[in-house]
Design a protein around this motif. Structure first.
Motif, mmCIF file in Angstrom:
data_model
loop_
_atom_site.group_PDB
_atom_site.id
_atom_site.type_symbol
_atom_site.label_atom_id
_atom_site.label_comp_id
_atom_site.label_asym_id
_atom_site.label_seq_id
_atom_site.Cartn_x
_atom_site.Cartn_y
_atom_site.Cartn_z
ATOM 1 N N UNK A 1 0.548 -0.937 -0.264
ATOM 2 C CA UNK A 1 -0.114 0.405 0.232
ATOM 3 C C UNK A 1 1.176 1.202 -0.109
ATOM 4 N N UNK A 2 1.773 0.957 0.845
ATOM 5 C CA UNK A 2 3.219 2.568 0.336
ATOM 6 C C UNK A 2 3.224 2.304 -0.959
ATOM 7 N N UNK A 3 3.969 1.398 -1.431
ATOM 8 C CA UNK A 3 4.313 1.413 -2.865
ATOM 9 C C UNK A 3 4.081 2.116 -3.791
ATOM 10 N N UNK A 4 2.144 1.642 -3.452
ATOM 11 C CA UNK A 4 1.289 1.924 -4.597
ATOM 12 C C UNK A 4 0.874 3.263 -4.147
ATOM 13 N N UNK A 5 1.589 3.785 -3.532
ATOM 14 C CA UNK A 5 1.209 5.380 -2.313
ATOM 15 C C UNK A 5 -0.235 5.710 -2.535
ATOM 16 N N UNK A 6 -0.929 4.289 -1.576
ATOM 17 C CA UNK A 6 -2.446 5.009 -1.719
ATOM 18 C C UNK A 6 -2.418 5.888 -0.357
ATOM 19 N N UNK A 7 -3.557 6.278 -0.050
ATOM 20 C CA UNK A 7 -4.087 7.375 0.445
ATOM 21 C C UNK A 7 -3.761 6.523 1.967
ATOM 22 N N UNK A 8 -3.186 6.811 3.136
ATOM 23 C CA UNK A 8 -3.293 6.659 4.961
ATOM 24 C C UNK A 8 -2.726 5.173 4.476
ATOM 25 N N UNK A 9 -1.538 4.972 3.967
ATOM 26 C CA UNK A 9 -1.482 3.361 4.005
ATOM 27 C C UNK A 9 -1.197 2.266 5.230
ATOM 28 N N UNK A 10 -1.267 1.552 5.575
ATOM 29 C CA UNK A 10 -0.948 0.870 6.645
ATOM 30 C C UNK A 10 -0.130 -0.854 5.694
#
Length: 265
Positions: free
Chosen positions: A172-181
């Motif tokens: 989720x961080x690598x995909x730059x999603x909002x508020x990743x966890x």
């Protein structure tokens, strides 16, 4: 007013987005050359160009666009300029800029960029926006000459299994999603079983592998990866800290998402 570059092409050049992540390396360049890459491309600036690079949300008015769809990012959020043989980063926006191993760079402040790869994150309320910066190393910098083979900027070596599990955990961080966890261990196990059904992945095995890695890396990142380091309730904090450390050191990059798209390489 649109920012333009009135410099010879040999001193200031546009970098196409197809060049990919600067973490993967650089083309041959004079020591001290600045490379900056955003989601839509970037720029290369020679150390003697006398050129100030501007980045921010407003694509027509900046040299490198970052956070273009996020109104929280300033239109002209920052600039990078050469001063006394050093590249200096200025935060001209309201939102802080986060760099690995340094305090948040607040609006109106500046800091020196190191002669290596640096991931800058503009910290917006719903999403952090990545701007990659890399300075070609020169003699005496500790990073070798620009003709030498590129040195991986990642601080932490990962084997193939660790990279796969951590990419899955932090996707989720690598995909730059909002508020990743981080994903839960059950979610990680489900994805790994679907991707590699013959390898016997389960939640416990994935958690054990990552737990061992957190223990090994904890001293190197300055803590925050062990339960005793973090106030309760823990939640996802220690895995969040691990993924963040790997992203800031370029140990994990967007290119690692390819591991989740098909059979083992």
């Amino acid at each position: 007013m649109t920012v333009t570059a009135h410099r010879p092409a040999s001193k200031v050049q546009i970098l196409p987005r197809e060049l990919g992540s600067l973490a993967a390396g650089l083309p041959p360049a004079e020591p001290g050359t600045l490379f900056v890459m955003g989601p839509k491309g970037g720029m290369r600036v020679a150390p003697d160009a006398g050129f100030e690079l501007v980045f921010g949300r407003c694509e027509p008015d900046v040299h490198v666009c970052v956070g273009g769809a996020d109104g929280h990012v300033s239109r002209l959020h920052g600039r990078i300029a050469r001063e006394n043989s050093r590249w200096m980063l200025y935060n001209s926006g309201r939102l802080a800029i986060r760099l690995r191993g340094a305090p948040l760079l607040l609006g109106g402040h500046r800091t020196e960029l190191p002669p290596t790869y640096t991931a800058l994150f503009i910290v917006a309320p719903k999403q952090e926006h990545l701007l990659e910066v890399r300075i070609a190393a020169g003699p005496g910098s500790g990073y070798g000459r620009y003709e030498d083979p590129t040195v991986d900027p990642g601080l932490y070596g990962l084997d193939e299994r660790q990279r796969l599990v951590l990419t899955c955990l932090g996707q989720r961080y690598l995909r730059q999603e909002p508020w990743p966890q981080p994903l839960t261990w059950d979610q990680v196990a489900d994805e790994l079983r679907a991707l590699r059904p013959r390898e016997g992945w389960n939640a416990r095995r994935a958690a054990r592998l990552v737990g061992k890695l957190r223990e090994e890396l904890n001293p190197a990142v300055g803590g925050g990866l062990m339960e005793e380091d973090v106030p309760k309730p823990l939640g996802n904090t220690i895995n969040h800290n691990l993924v963040t450390a790997l992203l800031l050191s370029a140990t994990l990059t967007v290119e690692d998402l390819a591991l989740l798209d098909g059979p083992p390489r």
